[in-house]
Design a protein around this motif. Structure first.
Motif, PDB file in Angstrom:
ATOM      1  N   GLU A 267       0.792  -1.227   0.000  1.00  0.00           N
ATOM      2  CA  GLU A 267       0.000   0.000   0.000  1.00  0.00           C
ATOM      3  C   GLU A 267       0.825   1.279   0.000  1.00  0.00           C
ATOM      4  O   GLU A 267       0.432   2.265  -0.637  1.00  0.00           O
ATOM      5  CB  GLU A 267      -0.924   0.014   1.227  1.00  0.00           C
TER       6      GLU A 267
ATOM      7  N   LYS B 229       1.990   2.774  -3.403  1.00  0.00           N
ATOM      8  CA  LYS B 229       0.780   3.129  -4.167  1.00  0.00           C
ATOM      9  C   LYS B 229       0.141   4.405  -3.633  1.00  0.00           C
ATOM     10  O   LYS B 229      -0.291   5.272  -4.402  1.00  0.00           O
ATOM     11  CB  LYS B 229      -0.247   1.996  -4.080  1.00  0.00           C
ATOM     12  N   ARG B 230       0.062   4.510  -2.305  1.00  0.00           N
ATOM     13  CA  ARG B 230      -0.575   5.683  -1.703  1.00  0.00           C
ATOM     14  C   ARG B 230       0.290   6.930  -1.868  1.00  0.00           C
ATOM     15  O   ARG B 230      -0.205   7.993  -2.257  1.00  0.00           O
ATOM     16  CB  ARG B 230      -0.829   5.429  -0.215  1.00  0.00           C
TER      17      ARG B 230
ATOM     18  N   GLY C 120       0.903   7.050  -6.292  1.00  0.00           N
ATOM     19  CA  GLY C 120      -0.305   6.964  -7.106  1.00  0.00           C
ATOM     20  C   GLY C 120      -1.434   7.833  -6.597  1.00  0.00           C
ATOM     21  O   GLY C 120      -2.039   8.608  -7.347  1.00  0.00           O
TER      22      GLY C 120
ATOM     23  N   PRO D 158       4.393   4.647  -8.863  1.00  0.00           N
ATOM     24  CA  PRO D 158       3.485   3.525  -9.085  1.00  0.00           C
ATOM     25  C   PRO D 158       2.061   3.785  -8.574  1.00  0.00           C
ATOM     26  O   PRO D 158       1.882   4.239  -7.447  1.00  0.00           O
ATOM     27  CB  PRO D 158       4.127   2.407  -8.266  1.00  0.00           C
ATOM     28  N   VAL D 159       1.123   3.430  -9.407  1.00  0.00           N
ATOM     29  CA  VAL D 159      -0.286   3.456  -9.027  1.00  0.00           C
ATOM     30  C   VAL D 159      -0.731   2.064  -8.584  1.00  0.00           C
ATOM     31  O   VAL D 159      -1.686   1.923  -7.830  1.00  0.00           O
ATOM     32  CB  VAL D 159      -1.140   3.965 -10.208  1.00  0.00           C
ATOM     33  N   SER D 160      -0.026   1.035  -9.032  1.00  0.00           N
ATOM     34  CA  SER D 160      -0.426  -0.351  -8.780  1.00  0.00           C
ATOM     35  C   SER D 160       0.750  -1.167  -8.243  1.00  0.00           C
ATOM     36  O   SER D 160       1.908  -0.756  -8.320  1.00  0.00           O
ATOM     37  CB  SER D 160      -0.911  -0.991 -10.083  1.00  0.00           C
ATOM     38  N   ARG D 161       0.431  -2.353  -7.723  1.00  0.00           N
ATOM     39  CA  ARG D 161       1.470  -3.286  -7.317  1.00  0.00           C
ATOM     40  C   ARG D 161       2.324  -3.711  -8.516  1.00  0.00           C
ATOM     41  O   ARG D 161       3.526  -3.949  -8.377  1.00  0.00           O
ATOM     42  CB  ARG D 161       0.844  -4.505  -6.644  1.00  0.00           C
TER      43      ARG D 161
ATOM     44  N   THR E 133       4.977  -1.065  -8.977  1.00  0.00           N
ATOM     45  CA  THR E 133       6.013  -1.131  -7.940  1.00  0.00           C
ATOM     46  C   THR E 133       7.050  -2.190  -8.293  1.00  0.00           C
ATOM     47  O   THR E 133       8.262  -1.944  -8.266  1.00  0.00           O
ATOM     48  CB  THR E 133       5.377  -1.444  -6.575  1.00  0.00           C
TER      49      THR E 133
END
Length: 391
Positions: free
Chosen positions: A154, A157-158, A161, A168-171, A174
């Protein structure tokens, strides 16, 4: 030379000794045993009825880089200008005057690993220091290159994103950013003997991991994030330590089979985000039963490092054997940090880092009465800080 006599000694490397003696000389343990001849002129300290353990080891903290009571001005734990910052090093941000370091020392925690935060997929390099108060951080230094911090789940992303609207917006992103940086470093290594080679500080940090000069330290709570971290480590044939491991109990068989250690915790924190929803206080006992090598962390300042012995003691309430609880904050922590030849146990030749406790260190009423680091002693009053007369 110093002689501590009469205490129960929990050596963490063999038999415990009732009414034993420890001799300390030139910052090292000279002898440990019973019926030891004490040299003439030795400073003798009678600690009969007390318990001596190795100095405790907090294997994952942010001490000194997120200084207590200083707000944003003392927060140097994440470089959030870019998601990939392997060239950053916590050594350059540690404030040796951080009150958290002093309290850890007074709590019997003599060695700590200090890591960058988990905002970035690659956050920077970790360091190991001793906590005895010193004005210059190099005077506290044990290991300069203790690992490269990477993070899954998380937080990246937090922080990027959601907050900054960038990758990164997503795993997926990342993992891709970490892989891309490692492939660049792999290519960088192949070019080092060429005439037009250009030094790159960030790629050189990753190169240390590829050369197995330091491990990856992977922030991963959820089981699938743990598996992704292991997948990437295997792709590049590098050493890895799982940090936090909230759901490590779900993949304990894999961790044991692959011989991948876990720095577990913080166990006493709340379920402050979604990836902590399946946190359980039974994790230490579960990992122990499945043969996983693990240590315990405070993640200071998430929970205070100075109470590390209490967190270990709580694990015994949930099924962890008492001796194993102490091992995960002494000898097993030292082994995972690659320092078990210096700290974590009481034997001749080891650093003279030890704690004299009023009683069993795993119970809440126990207090450090003497803390020794590299043979230098502090006698602690055990009554807490002095209050002003008008308090």
């Amino acid at each position: 030379m110093i002689a501590l006599i009469g205490a129960k000694i929990l050596t963490m490397c063999g038999k415990n000794l009732d009414r034993g003696t420890i001799l300390v000389r030139n910052g090292k343990i000279w002898a440990v045993g019973k019926n030891i001849d004490i040299p003439a002129g030795c400073q003798v300290i009678d600690v009969t009825g007390k318990i001596i353990t190795p100095g405790l080891i907090d294997a994952h903290t942010h001490l000194g880089v997120e200084s207590e009571g200083m707000g944003w001005a003392g927060t140097d734990v994440n470089e959030r200008s870019e998601p990939v910052t392997p060239g950053m090093h916590t050594l350059d941000a540690i404030n040796p005057a951080d009150l958290g370091l002093l309290e850890a020392y007074r709590g019997g925690v003599t060695t700590v690993m200090v890591a960058p935060g988990s905002a970035n997929p690659i956050g920077g390099q970790c360091v190991i220091i001793k906590t005895a108060p010193k004005p210059i951080v190099e005077q506290m230094l044990v290991k300069r290159y203790a690992g490269l911090k990477i993070a899954f789940g998380e937080n990246p992303k937090r922080c990027y994103g959601a907050d900054l609207k960038k990758m990164p917006v997503s795993r997926m992103a990342t993992a891709a950013l970490i892989r891309e940086a490692f492939w660049k470093a792999h290519h960088y290594l192949t070019k080092q003997d060429e005439k037009d080679f250009k030094y790159d500080m960030g790629l050189e940090a990753i190169a240390k991991v590829l050369r197995k000069e330091m491990p990856l330290r992977a922030h991963a709570h959820r089981a699938d994030d743990i598996v992704t971290a292991i997948r990437i480590a295997k792709e590049f044939d590098v050493d890895i330590i799982i940090e936090h491991g909230t759901e490590a109990y779900l993949v304990a068989g894999m961790l044991a089979e692959e011989e991948i250690p876990v720095i577990l915790g913080p166990t006493l924190s709340t379920r402050s985000k979604l990836e902590l929803k399946d946190k359980t206080m039974e994790s230490p006992a579960f990992l122990y039963r499945h043969g996983v090598t693990f240590a315990m962390m405070s993640d200071h300042p998430v929970i205070p490092s100075c109470f590390l012995s209490i967190y270990a003691g709580l694990a015994t309430r949930y099924g962890l054997p008492k001796n194993q609880a102490l091992k995960m904050i002494t000898c097993d922590a030292a082994k995972i940090l690659g320092l078990d030849d210096r700290i974590g146990s009481l034997a001749p030749g080891m650093d003279a880092d030890l704690v004299v406790w009023s009683e069993d260190p795993l119970i809440i009423s126990a207090r450090p009465e003497i803390v020794m680091v590299d043979g230098r002693m502090d006698f602690l009053p055990g009554k807490g800080p002095s209050l002003p007369a008008n308090a």
